[in-house]
Design an enzyme around this catalytic site. Structure first.
Site, mmCIF file in Angstrom:
data_model
loop_
_atom_site.group_PDB
_atom_site.id
_atom_site.type_symbol
_atom_site.label_atom_id
_atom_site.label_comp_id
_atom_site.label_asym_id
_atom_site.label_seq_id
_atom_site.Cartn_x
_atom_site.Cartn_y
_atom_site.Cartn_z
ATOM 1 N N ARG A 72 0.736 -1.190 -0.080
ATOM 2 C CA ARG A 72 -0.023 0.012 -0.030
ATOM 3 C C ARG A 72 0.761 1.238 0.008
ATOM 4 O O ARG A 72 0.208 2.419 -0.452
ATOM 5 C CB ARG A 72 -1.128 0.025 1.135
ATOM 6 C CG ARG A 72 -2.141 -1.010 0.865
ATOM 7 C CD ARG A 72 -3.064 -1.238 1.762
ATOM 8 N NE ARG A 72 -2.650 -1.989 2.950
ATOM 9 C CZ ARG A 72 -2.448 -3.250 3.249
ATOM 10 N NH1 ARG A 72 -2.832 -3.932 2.346
ATOM 11 N NH2 ARG A 72 -2.022 -3.643 4.471
ATOM 12 N N GLU A 109 4.411 -10.591 14.855
ATOM 13 C CA GLU A 109 3.714 -11.471 16.023
ATOM 14 C C GLU A 109 3.823 -12.837 16.074
ATOM 15 O O GLU A 109 4.123 -13.335 17.104
ATOM 16 C CB GLU A 109 2.273 -10.956 16.119
ATOM 17 C CG GLU A 109 1.704 -11.396 17.345
ATOM 18 C CD GLU A 109 -0.087 -10.645 17.472
ATOM 19 O OE1 GLU A 109 -0.496 -11.383 18.533
ATOM 20 O OE2 GLU A 109 -0.263 -10.214 16.737
#
Length: 191
Positions: A72, A109
């Site tokens: 993006r 994560e």
């Protein structure tokens, strides 16, 4: 720093940008409130205002490279680069660039990922801004900074359309300032 705290307080463009971003609850997994900028891209005025705010900020900062984080960051970076007279350098996910690359691995994560850039795309001493759509934990942007600094670039700032106010220490990433246009929109009391 948020744009509203840096001379744009009350600027109606920021509200229009925020309003143009669709929030998709529970995507890609339960509990995530996905901030979808594709709806911002459909709104010509809000998209132009987004680019214009970044251009106004960076026009006179002697920036020679706009580095966009896949994917993006690619939607905003080229327009900003063209408007300020800089080159655009894509920072890609693994195995997307042909030819010789330099890479930086970073932790997620659950697991790790990597950003790659063509060798020679950025020269020592070039002044760079890093652009992405959203900053959450800052891991990707920190990896981008490390990658660019390894080739001798001077990262001036990171810029994102959306940023969480409570992101862990994200006013500065690896000692670099972070510029954010808007916070995530709240839907039914959730972010």
């Amino acid at each position: 720093m948020f744009a509203a705290e840096n001379g744009l307080k009350g600027d109606p463009r920021l509200q229009a940008i925020s309003d143009a971003i669709r929030v998709v609850p529970h995507f890609p997994k339960p509990g995530i409130m996905f901030q979808d900028i594709t709806t911002l891209l459909l709104d010509h005025k809000a998209f132009k205002d987004t680019v214009d705010i970044f251009v106004d900020r960076y026009r006179d900062m002697d920036i020679s490279v706009v580095a966009g984080v896949e994917a993006r960051g690619f939607m905003f970076g080229p327009s900003i680069a063209l408007a300020i007279g800089a080159k655009f350098v894509p920072l890609r996910k693994p195995r997307k660039l042909p030819g010789e690359v330099i890479a930086e691995t970073y932790d997620l994560e659950y697991g790790s990922d990597r950003l790659e850039m063509h060798v020679g795309a950025v020269q020592p001493g070039e002044r760079v801004i890093v652009i992405d759509d959203l900053v959450a934990t800052g891991g990707t942007l920190s990896a981008a900074i490390r990658l660019l600094e390894r080739v001798g670039a001077q990262v001036v700032e990171c810029a994102c359309v959306i940023g969480l106010r409570e992101v862990k220490g994200q006013r500065r990433l690896n000692g670099k300032p972070l510029y954010i246009l808007v916070e995530p929109r709240e839907i039914d009391g959730c972010y």
